[in-house]
Each structure stands twice: as structure tokens, then as C-alpha cells.
Scaffold this motif. Structure first.
Motif, PDB file in Angstrom:
ATOM      1  N   UNK A  10      -7.369   4.910  -0.109  1.00 31.26           N
ATOM      2  CA  UNK A  10      -6.097   5.364  -0.666  1.00 31.26           C
ATOM      3  C   UNK A  10      -4.960   4.658   0.062  1.00 31.26           C
ATOM      4  N   UNK A  11      -4.012   4.123  -0.694  1.00 33.12           N
ATOM      5  CA  UNK A  11      -2.861   3.447  -0.111  1.00 33.12           C
ATOM      6  C   UNK A  11      -1.588   4.191  -0.455  1.00 33.12           C
ATOM      7  N   UNK A  12      -0.672   4.250   0.514  1.00 29.88           N
ATOM      8  CA  UNK A  12       0.699   4.693   0.276  1.00 29.88           C
ATOM      9  C   UNK A  12       1.557   3.433   0.343  1.00 29.88           C
ATOM     10  N   UNK A  13       1.994   2.944  -0.812  1.00 28.67           N
ATOM     11  CA  UNK A  13       2.582   1.624  -0.848  1.00 28.67           C
ATOM     12  C   UNK A  13       1.467   0.629  -0.582  1.00 28.67           C
ATOM     13  N   UNK A  15       0.152   0.629   2.654  1.00 31.51           N
ATOM     14  CA  UNK A  15      -0.341   1.163   3.919  1.00 31.51           C
ATOM     15  C   UNK A  15      -1.598   1.988   3.679  1.00 31.51           C
ATOM     16  N   UNK A  16      -2.702   1.598   4.313  1.00 34.73           N
ATOM     17  CA  UNK A  16      -3.943   2.363   4.169  1.00 34.73           C
ATOM     18  C   UNK A  16      -3.726   3.758   4.713  1.00 34.73           C
ATOM     19  N   UNK A  17      -4.039   4.758   3.892  1.00 33.96           N
ATOM     20  CA  UNK A  17      -3.708   6.125   4.238  1.00 33.96           C
ATOM     21  C   UNK A  17      -4.917   7.048   4.328  1.00 33.96           C
ATOM     22  N   UNK A  18      -6.040   6.659   3.749  1.00 33.51           N
ATOM     23  CA  UNK A  18      -7.230   7.509   3.793  1.00 33.51           C
ATOM     24  C   UNK A  18      -8.407   6.829   3.130  1.00 33.51           C
ATOM     25  N   UNK A  19      -9.612   7.222   3.510  1.00 38.18           N
ATOM     26  CA  UNK A  19     -10.823   6.669   2.912  1.00 38.18           C
ATOM     27  C   UNK A  19     -11.819   7.790   2.625  1.00 38.18           C
ATOM     28  N   UNK A  38      -2.699   9.279   6.973  1.00 37.57           N
ATOM     29  CA  UNK A  38      -1.915   8.444   7.881  1.00 37.57           C
ATOM     30  C   UNK A  38      -1.035   9.327   8.759  1.00 37.57           C
ATOM     31  N   UNK A  39      -0.946   8.968  10.041  1.00 35.32           N
ATOM     32  CA  UNK A  39      -0.118   9.720  10.977  1.00 35.32           C
ATOM     33  C   UNK A  39       1.354   9.539  10.632  1.00 35.32           C
ATOM     34  N   UNK A  48      13.358   1.189   8.762  1.00 33.58           N
ATOM     35  CA  UNK A  48      12.411   0.825   7.719  1.00 33.58           C
ATOM     36  C   UNK A  48      11.538   2.001   7.320  1.00 33.58           C
ATOM     37  N   UNK A  49      10.659   1.745   6.371  1.00 35.04           N
ATOM     38  CA  UNK A  49       9.746   2.758   5.838  1.00 35.04           C
ATOM     39  C   UNK A  49       8.319   2.356   6.133  1.00 35.04           C
ATOM     40  N   UNK A  50       7.532   3.291   6.643  1.00 33.26           N
ATOM     41  CA  UNK A  50       6.126   3.010   6.943  1.00 33.26           C
ATOM     42  C   UNK A  50       5.339   2.957   5.638  1.00 33.26           C
TER      43      UNK A  50
END
Length: 208
Positions: A10-13, A15-19, A38-39, A48-50
Motif C-alpha cells: 500500500x502506498x500513500x502517494x 511512500x510505502x505505507x503497509x504490506x 507508516x510512522x 514538505x509532505x511525507x
């Protein structure tokens, strides 16, 4: 695709966020639950935005069509950035031989000081480039080199690579009420000149 066990990400943008893993059999169906993991601590401030990209930073809108050395790029610096200013004046990339260091100026209230963590997220690195910080008179230890990628890095016209998180634990007594100076330096055991010097691309910088 051959039937078997797979890992879904799973990506947020970007950014890898979960598997999560899922097993699929021939002719069958399968389901899985993906959750963002993601932390994301509550921040005092962030630049900026993570999201796994340098979107919004200085020259980020040009990097996919213009070489970093091109005169059409805005000046890379070195940059002194005051917390609260627009992220568009913060460099998307930091090159050891071009715009090193990046200096942050922050006016802290008494309730904001104490032991804190500065988190720097990067989207790629070249020649072992990674950040090390100095906060007022305190300097962090040097983090390990990121995983090497056989690539010329950001000079090839992209900021995509291996996302990294660098957490720097700032000891109590380091930050002061009033003006604080934070320097971010590119460090590396490798060398190079100009835009082929060790470098990294920023995703975000957060204090929490």
C-alpha cells in the motif's frame, strides 16, 4: 501471473505505507486487508509532505526535464531556510559540492524545547550521500550509508530511488527558547564534483 503467495504493498502517494501477503490459487479468488502503517508522529513543524516525493520543493517542478546544472534552474544555494517559510524555497536535493549545508532557523517557545527527534526522509541517494545534522553546538552521529543503487541519481532526471528515513535524537538541553540553528550536511565516504558529488533528494523534514 502464476498462482502462489504474493506481497501486496500500500502506498500513500509514493511512500510505502503497509504490506500484506495473499495466496492465490488457479481459478480462485482471494482477499486481503491492507492498512497504512507508516510512522506519522504529531509534529512541531514540518517542511514538505511525507509522501515519497520532493513535490513543492525548490526545482522539483523542473527536475524531470532540466539537468540540475542548467541555467534555467533556480539557484541551488546553499540555502538558509526559516521555519514557517514556503517549502518552495527549500532545495529538493542537496549536493555535497554544490549546496551544502542547508541551514534551518527556528524560533522555539519554551514549551517546544527538550528532547526531540528530527526526521529526514529521502527518496534517493547518490555515492552514499546521507544527512548528518548539527543543532546549535551539538552534532549527531553519522548514519550508515544507504543501500547503493547503480545509478547517476537525480542527474538522470528523476528523484525516484530507495526511500530512506533518518531519525536524529536531539538530547534535552540542546534546543533553546528563542533562535535555534540546525545544519543539515551531506556526508559520504565517496567523492565527486559538482552535481555528481554525493547527494540525496528530500521527501520531508519533520521535528517531533
Amino acid at each position: 501471473m502464476k498462482p502462489g503467495t504474493y506481497t501486496a504493498t500500500l502506498f500513500e502517494g509514493e511512500l510505502e505505507s503497509g504490506t500484506a501477503s495473499v495466496s492465490v490459487s488457479a481459478g480462485g479468488t482471494a482477499s486481503l486487508t491492507l492498512k497504512a502503517a507508516a510512522s506519522r508522529p504529531s509534529t512541531i513543524w514540518s517542511i514538505g509532505t511525507a509522501d515519497g516525493t520532493p513535490a513543492g520543493f525548490l526545482n522539483a517542478d523542473k527536475i524531470e526535464r532540466i539537468h540540475p546544472s542548467d541555467s534555467r534552474m533556480s539557484s541551488w544555494g546553499p540555502v538558509t531556510f526559516t521555519i514557517g517559510n514556503s517549502a518552495s524555497s527549500f532545495p529538493m536535493a542537496q549536493f555535497k559540492d554544490v549546496n551544502n549545508p542547508t541551514t534551518l532557523k527556528w524560533s522555539a517557545s519554551s514549551s517546544q524545547i527538550g528532547a526531540r527527534t528530527l526526521r529526514i526522509r529521502t527518496t534517493e541517494a547518490f555515492a552514499g550521500g546521507r544527512p548528518q545534522i548539527t543543532v546549535n553546538s551539538w552534532t549527531s552521529s553519522a548514519p550508515s550509508a544507504p543501500t547503493a543503487v547503480d545509478s547517476r541519481g537525480v542527474t538522470r532526471g528523476t528523484w525516484r530511488g530507495l526511500n530512506q528515513i533518518y531519525d536524529f535524537a536531539i538530547p534535552s538541553g540542546t534546543l533553546v527558547a528563542g533562535t535555534n540553528t540546525i545544519q543539515i550536511n551531506v556526508i559520504s565516504g565517496s567523492s565527486g564534483s559538482q552535481f555528481l558529488s554525493p547527494n540525496f533528494v528530500y521527501d520531508s523534514v519533520e521535528l517531533f
